[in-house]
Each structure stands twice: as C-alpha cells, then as structure tokens.
Design a protein around this motif. Structure first.
Motif, mmCIF file in Angstrom:
data_model
loop_
_atom_site.group_PDB
_atom_site.id
_atom_site.type_symbol
_atom_site.label_atom_id
_atom_site.label_comp_id
_atom_site.label_asym_id
_atom_site.label_seq_id
_atom_site.Cartn_x
_atom_site.Cartn_y
_atom_site.Cartn_z
ATOM 1 N N GLU A 80 -49.639 -150.574 -26.533
ATOM 2 C CA GLU A 80 -48.526 -151.522 -26.547
ATOM 3 C C GLU A 80 -48.993 -152.946 -26.851
ATOM 4 O O GLU A 80 -48.235 -153.765 -27.360
ATOM 5 C CB GLU A 80 -47.756 -151.477 -25.222
ATOM 6 C CG GLU A 80 -46.932 -150.220 -25.063
ATOM 7 C CD GLU A 80 -46.279 -150.095 -23.695
ATOM 8 O OE1 GLU A 80 -46.560 -150.944 -22.805
ATOM 9 O OE2 GLU A 80 -45.496 -149.152 -23.508
ATOM 10 N N LEU A 81 -50.259 -153.241 -26.552
ATOM 11 C CA LEU A 81 -50.833 -154.543 -26.884
ATOM 12 C C LEU A 81 -51.172 -154.627 -28.372
ATOM 13 O O LEU A 81 -51.550 -155.695 -28.860
ATOM 14 C CB LEU A 81 -52.094 -154.809 -26.055
ATOM 15 C CG LEU A 81 -51.900 -155.011 -24.551
ATOM 16 C CD1 LEU A 81 -53.252 -155.138 -23.854
ATOM 17 C CD2 LEU A 81 -51.043 -156.237 -24.272
ATOM 18 N N GLY A 82 -51.066 -153.489 -29.073
ATOM 19 C CA GLY A 82 -51.308 -153.475 -30.515
ATOM 20 C C GLY A 82 -52.623 -152.839 -30.935
ATOM 21 O O GLY A 82 -52.953 -152.817 -32.123
ATOM 22 N N PRO A 142 -69.576 -148.207 -37.002
ATOM 23 C CA PRO A 142 -69.185 -148.985 -38.185
ATOM 24 C C PRO A 142 -67.856 -149.723 -37.997
ATOM 25 O O PRO A 142 -67.708 -150.858 -38.432
ATOM 26 C CB PRO A 142 -69.067 -147.926 -39.288
ATOM 27 C CG PRO A 142 -69.885 -146.770 -38.811
ATOM 28 C CD PRO A 142 -69.858 -146.817 -37.311
ATOM 29 N N GLU A 143 -66.898 -149.076 -37.362
ATOM 30 C CA GLU A 143 -65.634 -149.720 -37.005
ATOM 31 C C GLU A 143 -65.498 -149.629 -35.484
ATOM 32 O O GLU A 143 -64.906 -148.685 -34.970
ATOM 33 C CB GLU A 143 -64.448 -149.018 -37.674
ATOM 34 C CG GLU A 143 -64.282 -149.363 -39.132
ATOM 35 C CD GLU A 143 -62.948 -148.855 -39.650
ATOM 36 O OE1 GLU A 143 -61.994 -149.654 -39.670
ATOM 37 O OE2 GLU A 143 -62.883 -147.666 -39.993
ATOM 38 N N PRO A 144 -66.046 -150.590 -34.758
ATOM 39 C CA PRO A 144 -66.014 -150.497 -33.289
ATOM 40 C C PRO A 144 -64.598 -150.612 -32.751
ATOM 41 O O PRO A 144 -63.708 -151.154 -33.404
ATOM 42 C CB PRO A 144 -66.875 -151.683 -32.835
ATOM 43 C CG PRO A 144 -66.912 -152.608 -33.990
ATOM 44 C CD PRO A 144 -66.705 -151.790 -35.231
ATOM 45 N N PRO A 145 -64.381 -150.094 -31.557
ATOM 46 C CA PRO A 145 -63.051 -150.192 -30.943
ATOM 47 C C PRO A 145 -62.702 -151.650 -30.628
ATOM 48 O O PRO A 145 -63.592 -152.472 -30.418
ATOM 49 C CB PRO A 145 -63.180 -149.357 -29.669
ATOM 50 C CG PRO A 145 -64.630 -149.269 -29.384
ATOM 51 C CD PRO A 145 -65.340 -149.404 -30.689
ATOM 52 N N THR A 146 -61.407 -151.922 -30.609
ATOM 53 C CA THR A 146 -60.932 -153.253 -30.201
ATOM 54 C C THR A 146 -60.526 -153.240 -28.734
ATOM 55 O O THR A 146 -60.242 -154.284 -28.159
ATOM 56 C CB THR A 146 -59.720 -153.683 -31.055
ATOM 57 O OG1 THR A 146 -58.657 -152.744 -30.860
ATOM 58 C CG2 THR A 146 -60.092 -153.764 -32.528
ATOM 59 N N ALA A 147 -60.481 -152.032 -28.157
ATOM 60 C CA ALA A 147 -60.134 -151.869 -26.739
ATOM 61 C C ALA A 147 -60.891 -150.661 -26.202
ATOM 62 O O ALA A 147 -61.229 -149.742 -26.958
ATOM 63 C CB ALA A 147 -58.635 -151.661 -26.568
ATOM 64 N N VAL A 148 -61.156 -150.685 -24.901
ATOM 65 C CA VAL A 148 -61.894 -149.585 -24.266
ATOM 66 C C VAL A 148 -61.218 -149.223 -22.949
ATOM 67 O O VAL A 148 -60.930 -150.091 -22.123
ATOM 68 C CB VAL A 148 -63.367 -149.973 -24.011
ATOM 69 C CG1 VAL A 148 -64.115 -148.841 -23.326
ATOM 70 C CG2 VAL A 148 -64.073 -150.362 -25.299
ATOM 71 N N SER A 175 -60.428 -155.737 -25.489
ATOM 72 C CA SER A 175 -59.707 -155.435 -24.244
ATOM 73 C C SER A 175 -60.441 -154.321 -23.513
ATOM 74 O O SER A 175 -60.905 -153.363 -24.136
ATOM 75 C CB SER A 175 -58.270 -154.992 -24.546
ATOM 76 O OG SER A 175 -57.492 -156.088 -24.965
ATOM 77 N N ILE A 176 -60.554 -154.466 -22.200
ATOM 78 C CA ILE A 176 -61.213 -153.446 -21.370
ATOM 79 C C ILE A 176 -60.287 -153.151 -20.200
ATOM 80 O O ILE A 176 -59.798 -154.071 -19.537
ATOM 81 C CB ILE A 176 -62.579 -153.936 -20.834
ATOM 82 C CG1 ILE A 176 -63.533 -154.241 -22.004
ATOM 83 C CG2 ILE A 176 -63.195 -152.898 -19.893
ATOM 84 C CD1 ILE A 176 -64.850 -154.875 -21.564
ATOM 85 N N ILE A 177 -60.042 -151.863 -19.967
ATOM 86 C CA ILE A 177 -59.227 -151.475 -18.806
ATOM 87 C C ILE A 177 -60.012 -150.447 -18.001
ATOM 88 O O ILE A 177 -60.645 -149.543 -18.555
ATOM 89 C CB ILE A 177 -57.842 -150.941 -19.248
ATOM 90 C CG1 ILE A 177 -56.890 -150.827 -18.055
ATOM 91 C CG2 ILE A 177 -57.947 -149.631 -20.009
ATOM 92 C CD1 ILE A 177 -55.427 -150.645 -18.454
#
Length: 191
Positions: A80-82, A142-148, A175-177
């Motif tokens: 939901e944060l995109g 190569p394309e790391p996550p933007t959130a974990v 973002s980390i949750i």
C-alpha cells in the motif's frame, strides 16, 4: 514450570514427573514435545495445551496468533506504500511459525500479481546479526528490494542497523517492517 532448553537431562526430569503422575496438566510453549508421543500414547498423558507455537501434527488444543494473516497484513501494508520489490528475512525453515509467516508473505505478493522471486527471501535465526547479514545479501541483488518484511523484530533491528551503516535512510531509501512488537522496537530510530 520448567525450561527444557533442548537439554536431554531437563527433558528426562519432565518425563519422570509425567510418568509418576506428578503433573496435572501441561502448557507447552514450544513447537515440539520433550518426548515422543503418538496420538495413542497421548491418551495416557496429562491434558496438554500448546501456546505460542502451532504444530498441527501434534493435534493438541492450541492458543496462538494467526501468523499467516499477520504476515499478509504486514506485506500488504508495504504494498500500500507503493513497494513492488519486497524482500523477506525469514526465520528457520523448520519452525512452523516461519512457514506460516512465509506463506503470508507469498500470498500477499501473489494477490497483487507479483511473482515471488526466491532470491528475495533470505533466512536468519532470529538474531540481530542474522538480520544484518540477510539484508546485506538482499541489497547485493542486481535489483535490491525497496522494502523488507522480517520474521522478527530482532532481525528487523539488525537489518535497520546494517542499512544505517550503509548510509541508507529508513524509511526514505528502504522500508523495514518487523514482527512481534517487542518493547525494544519502540526505542529504535525509526520506531
């Protein structure tokens, strides 16, 4: 009250208490019994309830959280944060709760049509160090996550520490949750 801590002598002590009928009931806080007990043998044991963990193969009454739904909700929040590239720092494969948390992660991705990439799943052992090592592995893609999504707050704290050492701003760059809502999590930056 006793902690077996996976030590045979402690487990033997509890087995002796059960055999001599000095225990009226048991509340199990782990995912395994401190002894082998088939369904047939369980009839001769004191009443048992499993708490915190869920091991369906034991067929015991259980009080636990819905790990799958909670994980689904955490990943859905990141979506939901995109975020489209969401990594997962999972706990040990043999732990039932980790299986359900991973399923929640997978289901949330699939619900929005995102293909689950196994490279985006790193394993840890619920320690601070494991969180940092797992994030290092994910950020090397190569394309790391933007959130974990982390299976525990402790691993999330390790990931957060590693991200900061790398100069990443959380949540602006990553973002980390976490999972568990431990009291320490409110004192980290960001909480």
């Amino acid at each position: 009250i006793g902690d077996c801590a996976h030590q045979n002598q402690q487990e033997k002590t509890f087995i002796d208490l059960i055999i001599t009928k000095q225990i009226d009931g048991m509340l199990l806080l782990g995912s395994r019994l401190p002894f082998d007990a088939s369904i047939e043998e369980q009839r001769n044991l004191p009443p048992m309830v499993m708490a915190n963990e869920f091991a369906p193969e034991l067929k015991l009454p259980t009080v636990h959280i819905d790990n799958l739904t909670a994980a689904f909700n955490a990943v859905n929040y990141l979506q939901e944060l995109g975020h489209k590239r969401i990594g997962c720092i999972a706990g040990p494969e043999e732990m039932p709760l980790c299986h359900y948390r991973l399923q929640g992660y997978v289901q949330a991705l699939r619900r929005t049509g995102v293909t689950v990439d196994p490279h985006y799943i790193a394993r840890g052992d619920f320690t601070f160090e494991a969180g940092g090592l797992a994030l290092e592995k994910l950020l090397a893609l190569p394309e790391p996550p933007t959130a974990v999504f982390c299976h525990s707050d402790v691993m999330a704290l390790g990931a957060l520490s590693f991200a900061k050492r790398r100069g990443l701003r959380v949540p602006k760059d990553l973002s980390i949750i976490g999972f568990d809502n431990i009291s320490l999590s409110e004192f980290c930056d960001p909480p």
